[in-house]
Design a protein around this motif. Structure first.
Motif, PDB file in Angstrom:
ATOM      1  N   LEU A  90      54.530  19.057  36.963  1.00 29.23           N
ATOM      2  CA  LEU A  90      53.455  19.253  37.920  1.00 29.23           C
ATOM      3  C   LEU A  90      53.725  18.344  39.111  1.00 29.23           C
ATOM      4  O   LEU A  90      53.894  17.136  38.938  1.00 29.23           O
ATOM      5  N   ILE A  91      53.783  18.922  40.310  1.00 26.88           N
ATOM      6  CA  ILE A  91      53.998  18.137  41.519  1.00 26.88           C
ATOM      7  C   ILE A  91      52.713  18.157  42.331  1.00 26.88           C
ATOM      8  O   ILE A  91      52.193  19.222  42.666  1.00 26.88           O
ATOM      9  N   LEU A  92      52.185  16.967  42.621  1.00 23.30           N
ATOM     10  CA  LEU A  92      50.978  16.815  43.432  1.00 23.30           C
ATOM     11  C   LEU A  92      51.346  16.141  44.744  1.00 23.30           C
ATOM     12  O   LEU A  92      52.149  15.204  44.762  1.00 23.30           O
ATOM     13  N   THR A  93      50.751  16.604  45.843  1.00 23.20           N
ATOM     14  CA  THR A  93      50.994  16.008  47.153  1.00 23.20           C
ATOM     15  C   THR A  93      49.673  15.826  47.876  1.00 23.20           C
ATOM     16  O   THR A  93      48.686  16.497  47.577  1.00 23.20           O
TER      17      THR A  93
ATOM     18  N   LEU B 295      44.264  15.767  47.276  1.00 23.26           N
ATOM     19  CA  LEU B 295      45.495  16.199  46.616  1.00 23.26           C
ATOM     20  C   LEU B 295      45.510  17.707  46.405  1.00 23.26           C
ATOM     21  O   LEU B 295      44.465  18.327  46.192  1.00 23.26           O
ATOM     22  N   VAL B 296      46.702  18.274  46.455  1.00 22.01           N
ATOM     23  CA  VAL B 296      46.893  19.688  46.150  1.00 22.01           C
ATOM     24  C   VAL B 296      48.082  19.824  45.209  1.00 22.01           C
ATOM     25  O   VAL B 296      48.972  18.972  45.181  1.00 22.01           O
TER      26      VAL B 296
ATOM     27  N   VAL C  52      50.036   5.089  51.631  1.00 19.32           N
ATOM     28  CA  VAL C  52      50.827   6.296  51.845  1.00 19.32           C
ATOM     29  C   VAL C  52      49.844   7.424  52.132  1.00 19.32           C
ATOM     30  O   VAL C  52      48.987   7.724  51.309  1.00 19.32           O
ATOM     31  N   SER C  53      49.967   8.029  53.305  1.00 21.13           N
ATOM     32  CA  SER C  53      49.015   9.069  53.686  1.00 21.13           C
ATOM     33  C   SER C  53      49.377  10.437  53.114  1.00 21.13           C
ATOM     34  O   SER C  53      48.533  11.321  53.056  1.00 21.13           O
ATOM     35  N   ASN C  54      50.632  10.625  52.695  1.00 19.78           N
ATOM     36  CA  ASN C  54      51.039  11.900  52.126  1.00 19.78           C
ATOM     37  C   ASN C  54      51.867  11.634  50.867  1.00 19.78           C
ATOM     38  O   ASN C  54      53.087  11.705  50.879  1.00 19.78           O
ATOM     39  N   ALA C  55      51.182  11.317  49.779  1.00 15.88           N
ATOM     40  CA  ALA C  55      51.848  10.984  48.520  1.00 15.88           C
ATOM     41  C   ALA C  55      52.500  12.223  47.918  1.00 15.88           C
ATOM     42  O   ALA C  55      52.056  13.357  48.124  1.00 15.88           O
ATOM     43  N   TYR C  56      53.562  11.997  47.178  1.00 16.29           N
ATOM     44  CA  TYR C  56      54.284  13.048  46.460  1.00 16.29           C
ATOM     45  C   TYR C  56      54.641  12.464  45.098  1.00 16.29           C
ATOM     46  O   TYR C  56      55.340  11.456  45.025  1.00 16.29           O
ATOM     47  N   PHE C  57      54.142  13.045  44.017  1.00 20.87           N
ATOM     48  CA  PHE C  57      54.494  12.529  42.690  1.00 20.87           C
ATOM     49  C   PHE C  57      54.526  13.652  41.673  1.00 20.87           C
ATOM     50  O   PHE C  57      53.877  14.676  41.818  1.00 20.87           O
TER      51      PHE C  57
ATOM     52  N   LYS D  67      39.406  15.297  41.849  1.00 21.93           N
ATOM     53  CA  LYS D  67      39.415  16.385  40.894  1.00 21.93           C
ATOM     54  C   LYS D  67      39.948  17.630  41.583  1.00 21.93           C
ATOM     55  O   LYS D  67      39.477  18.005  42.654  1.00 21.93           O
ATOM     56  N   ILE D  68      40.939  18.242  40.979  1.00 21.26           N
ATOM     57  CA  ILE D  68      41.555  19.450  41.513  1.00 21.26           C
ATOM     58  C   ILE D  68      41.216  20.584  40.547  1.00 21.26           C
ATOM     59  O   ILE D  68      41.526  20.510  39.371  1.00 21.26           O
ATOM     60  N   THR D  69      40.576  21.624  41.040  1.00 18.93           N
ATOM     61  CA  THR D  69      40.276  22.771  40.200  1.00 18.93           C
ATOM     62  C   THR D  69      41.397  23.788  40.351  1.00 18.93           C
ATOM     63  O   THR D  69      41.811  24.102  41.452  1.00 18.93           O
ATOM     64  N   VAL D  70      41.868  24.276  39.234  1.00 24.30           N
ATOM     65  CA  VAL D  70      42.998  25.205  39.228  1.00 24.30           C
ATOM     66  C   VAL D  70      42.468  26.610  39.021  1.00 24.30           C
ATOM     67  O   VAL D  70      41.734  26.863  38.074  1.00 24.30           O
TER      68      VAL D  70
END
Length: 150
Positions: free
Chosen positions: A40-43, A49-50, A112-117, A145-148
């Motif tokens: 899972l990649i979140l940015t 976050l998306v 970091v304003s645009n994280a990538y993990f 919270k991100i709803t999928v």
């Protein structure tokens, strides 16, 4: 002399019993490793976050090394939730703060304003939403919270 031999025998009986119990427990314990994982990649920024990608990856040596390193717990937790129940969680380091050293060797930190993990989880985990929680400041900040939508 007989009392000494008897006392040694009495001391050996619990050791032999304990060793036998351990060998029986080894036979009963079976570590189950998932055959595949999802990456899972979140940015985005903290609070925005998306999901960029959620793909299945095979369990190989590289992934085992990544999972072994991820056992060291960080201040953030990614929670996979289905029907308001926690299904799985992964601890990660702070993706929203980076740091370095200036020319004098003093450490400095910045946001970091645009994280990538990336987060790896077993493929059989089902989820409706994902929460990224700062465990240290949980009382003071809102959870991300991100709803999928599936």
């Amino acid at each position: 002399m007989k009392i000494k031999n008897l006392s040694i025998l009495i001391l050996l009986i619990p050791i032999m019993y304990f060793d036998n119990a351990l060998s029986q427990m080894d036979k009963k314990l079976e570590i189950i490793q998932p055959k595949s994982f999802n990456k899972l990649i979140l940015t985005g920024a903290e609070g925005y976050l998306v999901i960029k990608e959620d793909v299945q990856v095979q369990n190989n040596k590289r992934l085992k090394k990544i999972l072994l390193k991820s056992r060291f717990k960080g201040p953030y937790e990614v929670r996979f939730i289905s029907k308001d129940q926690l299904n799985y969680s992964v601890r990660i380091e702070d993706p929203f703060t980076a740091g370095g050293h200036d020319e004098n060797g003093k450490p400095f930190f910045f946001s970091v304003s645009n994280a990538y993990f990336e987060v790896y989880y077993p493929s059989d985990i089902e989820y409706d939403s994902i929460e990224v929680v700062n465990l240290i400041q949980q009382r003071f900040k809102q959870n991300q919270k991100i709803t999928v939508q599936k």
